[in-house]
Design a protein around this motif. Structure first.
Motif, PDB file in Angstrom:
ATOM      1  N   ASP A   1      24.351  -7.491 -12.730  1.00 33.28           N
ATOM      2  CA  ASP A   1      25.182  -7.084 -11.640  1.00 33.28           C
ATOM      3  C   ASP A   1      26.135  -7.966 -11.340  1.00 33.28           C
ATOM      4  O   ASP A   1      25.891  -9.222 -11.787  1.00 33.28           O
ATOM      5  CB  ASP A   1      24.507  -7.023 -10.379  1.00 33.28           C
ATOM      6  CG  ASP A   1      23.390  -5.745 -10.362  1.00 33.28           C
ATOM      7  OD1 ASP A   1      23.587  -4.754 -11.036  1.00 33.28           O
ATOM      8  OD2 ASP A   1      22.241  -6.042  -9.584  1.00 33.28           O
ATOM      9  N   LEU A   2      27.405  -7.450 -11.176  1.00 34.11           N
ATOM     10  CA  LEU A   2      28.557  -8.167 -10.990  1.00 34.11           C
ATOM     11  C   LEU A   2      28.930  -8.275  -9.506  1.00 34.11           C
ATOM     12  O   LEU A   2      28.231  -7.477  -8.685  1.00 34.11           O
ATOM     13  CB  LEU A   2      29.928  -7.793 -11.950  1.00 34.11           C
ATOM     14  CG  LEU A   2      29.393  -7.828 -13.199  1.00 34.11           C
ATOM     15  CD1 LEU A   2      30.723  -7.228 -14.006  1.00 34.11           C
ATOM     16  CD2 LEU A   2      29.305  -9.047 -13.948  1.00 34.11           C
TER      17      LEU A   2
ATOM     18  N   THR B   1      31.431  -7.017  -8.156  1.00 35.44           N
ATOM     19  CA  THR B   1      32.382  -5.714  -7.881  1.00 35.44           C
ATOM     20  C   THR B   1      31.961  -5.012  -6.798  1.00 35.44           C
ATOM     21  O   THR B   1      30.719  -4.759  -6.698  1.00 35.44           O
ATOM     22  CB  THR B   1      32.249  -4.975  -9.195  1.00 35.44           C
ATOM     23  OG1 THR B   1      32.515  -5.526 -10.353  1.00 35.44           O
ATOM     24  CG2 THR B   1      33.425  -3.809  -9.135  1.00 35.44           C
TER      25      THR B   1
ATOM     26  N   THR C   1      30.924  -2.215  -4.360  1.00 40.72           N
ATOM     27  CA  THR C   1      30.405  -0.904  -4.491  1.00 40.72           C
ATOM     28  C   THR C   1      29.354  -0.443  -3.331  1.00 40.72           C
ATOM     29  O   THR C   1      28.520  -1.431  -3.261  1.00 40.72           O
ATOM     30  CB  THR C   1      29.834  -0.748  -5.946  1.00 40.72           C
ATOM     31  OG1 THR C   1      29.582   0.777  -6.235  1.00 40.72           O
ATOM     32  CG2 THR C   1      28.545  -1.383  -6.285  1.00 40.72           C
TER      33      THR C   1
ATOM     34  N   ARG D   1      21.524  -0.472  -6.031  1.00 46.21           N
ATOM     35  CA  ARG D   1      21.395  -1.028  -7.358  1.00 46.21           C
ATOM     36  C   ARG D   1      20.638  -0.420  -8.400  1.00 46.21           C
ATOM     37  O   ARG D   1      20.893  -0.225  -9.526  1.00 46.21           O
ATOM     38  CB  ARG D   1      20.627  -2.325  -7.100  1.00 46.21           C
ATOM     39  CG  ARG D   1      20.390  -3.278  -8.310  1.00 46.21           C
ATOM     40  CD  ARG D   1      19.690  -4.552  -7.939  1.00 46.21           C
ATOM     41  NE  ARG D   1      19.847  -5.512  -8.955  1.00 46.21           N
ATOM     42  CZ  ARG D   1      19.070  -5.487 -10.302  1.00 46.21           C
ATOM     43  NH1 ARG D   1      18.403  -4.591 -10.221  1.00 46.21           N
ATOM     44  NH2 ARG D   1      19.332  -6.269 -11.060  1.00 46.21           N
TER      45      ARG D   1
ATOM     46  N   ARG E   1      22.591   2.715  -9.332  1.00 45.65           N
ATOM     47  CA  ARG E   1      23.851   2.357 -10.197  1.00 45.65           C
ATOM     48  C   ARG E   1      23.202   1.683 -11.643  1.00 45.65           C
ATOM     49  O   ARG E   1      23.882   2.116 -12.923  1.00 45.65           O
ATOM     50  CB  ARG E   1      24.436   1.094  -9.616  1.00 45.65           C
ATOM     51  CG  ARG E   1      25.476   0.716 -10.286  1.00 45.65           C
ATOM     52  CD  ARG E   1      26.387  -0.590  -9.624  1.00 45.65           C
ATOM     53  NE  ARG E   1      25.671  -1.748  -9.693  1.00 45.65           N
ATOM     54  CZ  ARG E   1      25.353  -2.329  -8.262  1.00 45.65           C
ATOM     55  NH1 ARG E   1      25.927  -1.989  -7.356  1.00 45.65           N
ATOM     56  NH2 ARG E   1      24.689  -3.464  -8.473  1.00 45.65           N
TER      57      ARG E   1
ATOM     58  N   ARG F   1      32.228  -0.760 -15.458  1.00 47.73           N
ATOM     59  CA  ARG F   1      32.745  -2.164 -14.934  1.00 47.73           C
ATOM     60  C   ARG F   1      33.374  -1.684 -13.466  1.00 47.73           C
ATOM     61  O   ARG F   1      32.743  -2.768 -12.587  1.00 47.73           O
ATOM     62  CB  ARG F   1      34.101  -2.662 -15.657  1.00 47.73           C
ATOM     63  CG  ARG F   1      33.741  -3.144 -16.908  1.00 47.73           C
ATOM     64  CD  ARG F   1      32.895  -4.323 -16.996  1.00 47.73           C
ATOM     65  NE  ARG F   1      33.858  -5.533 -16.615  1.00 47.73           N
ATOM     66  CZ  ARG F   1      33.679  -6.577 -16.397  1.00 47.73           C
ATOM     67  NH1 ARG F   1      32.132  -6.745 -16.236  1.00 47.73           N
ATOM     68  NH2 ARG F   1      34.367  -7.605 -15.748  1.00 47.73           N
ATOM     69  N   LYS F   2      33.630  -0.596 -13.178  1.00 46.61           N
ATOM     70  CA  LYS F   2      33.972  -0.305 -11.787  1.00 46.61           C
ATOM     71  C   LYS F   2      32.832  -0.327 -10.804  1.00 46.61           C
ATOM     72  O   LYS F   2      33.108  -0.592  -9.665  1.00 46.61           O
ATOM     73  CB  LYS F   2      34.847   0.888 -11.699  1.00 46.61           C
ATOM     74  CG  LYS F   2      36.202   0.918 -12.181  1.00 46.61           C
ATOM     75  CD  LYS F   2      36.954   2.420 -12.220  1.00 46.61           C
ATOM     76  CE  LYS F   2      38.016   2.245 -12.962  1.00 46.61           C
ATOM     77  NZ  LYS F   2      38.703   3.637 -13.085  1.00 46.61           N
TER      78      LYS F   2
ATOM     79  N   GLY G   1      30.260  -2.158 -10.998  1.00 50.69           N
ATOM     80  CA  GLY G   1      29.628  -3.531 -11.040  1.00 50.69           C
ATOM     81  C   GLY G   1      28.769  -3.925 -11.924  1.00 50.69           C
ATOM     82  O   GLY G   1      27.937  -4.792 -11.862  1.00 50.69           O
ATOM     83  N   SER G   2      28.999  -3.460 -13.215  1.00 50.71           N
ATOM     84  CA  SER G   2      28.051  -3.836 -14.411  1.00 50.71           C
ATOM     85  C   SER G   2      28.914  -4.367 -15.537  1.00 50.71           C
ATOM     86  O   SER G   2      30.034  -4.219 -15.609  1.00 50.71           O
ATOM     87  CB  SER G   2      27.001  -2.830 -14.704  1.00 50.71           C
ATOM     88  OG  SER G   2      26.156  -3.239 -15.334  1.00 50.71           O
TER      89      SER G   2
END
Length: 168
Positions: free
Chosen positions: A10-11, A13, A15, A19, A22, A81-82, A84-85
């Protein structure tokens, strides 16, 4: 999943997606991305090696289809990426994740090329429908919406490939 089968990290970012939800969407998107690269390469392979009386038509159609497939890859990766990964990192990563089979045959007849690509595009449609269902379950409206366009593109490619092989 990474090459050791651990989930993508997980980043930070921002959102609001949960989890677990996602993670399912990311795994499905990364699978579609790997299949898109595999389908792009196979389509270019057949574009380069097609022959016969319909050469020009098939050559141009396959080039257009390859360009469209490649054009979706950045959008797929950026969607991952948007939310969060992380996404694919190498040809090896693609190879580990792809479900569309390569075709390394020395010769494939034009009819078999088009049929194989049609089936591969329909396989991609099926994978995209799974992404859509996971995105809907996760309330990931943006992924759900853009997947509709990618599905339409793959269905159109399958339709063109089907029509090009009709015997009437």
């Amino acid at each position: 999943m990474s090459k050791d089968n651990s989930p993508a990290p997980d980043l930070a970012t921002p959102t609001d997606l949960r989890r677990n939800d996602r993670s399912k969407v990311v795994d499905a998107l990364n699978g579609v991305l790997a299949d898109s690269f595999a389908l792009f390469m196979k389509t270019k392979n057949f574009h380069w090696h097609v022959s016969g009386p319909h050469f020009r038509d098939y050559h141009l159609m396959l080039d257009d289809q390859a360009a469209q497939i490649l054009g979706t890859t950045d959008d797929i990766a950026e969607r991952v990426r948007k939310i969060g990964s992380t996404t694919l990192r190498s040809v090896g990563d693609i190879s580990r994740r792809q479900s569309i089979r390569d075709n390394d045959a020395e010769f494939v007849s034009p009819e078999k090329m088009l049929k194989e690509l049609r089936e591969d595009n329909l396989h991609l449609v099926e994978a995209l429908r799974k992404v859509k269902a996971l995105a809907d379950d996760a309330k990931d409206n943006a992924t759900s919406g853009i997947v509709d366009q990618w599905t339409d593109y793959a269905e159109r490619r399958a339709w063109f490939l089907f029509e090009a092989t009709r015997k009437e």
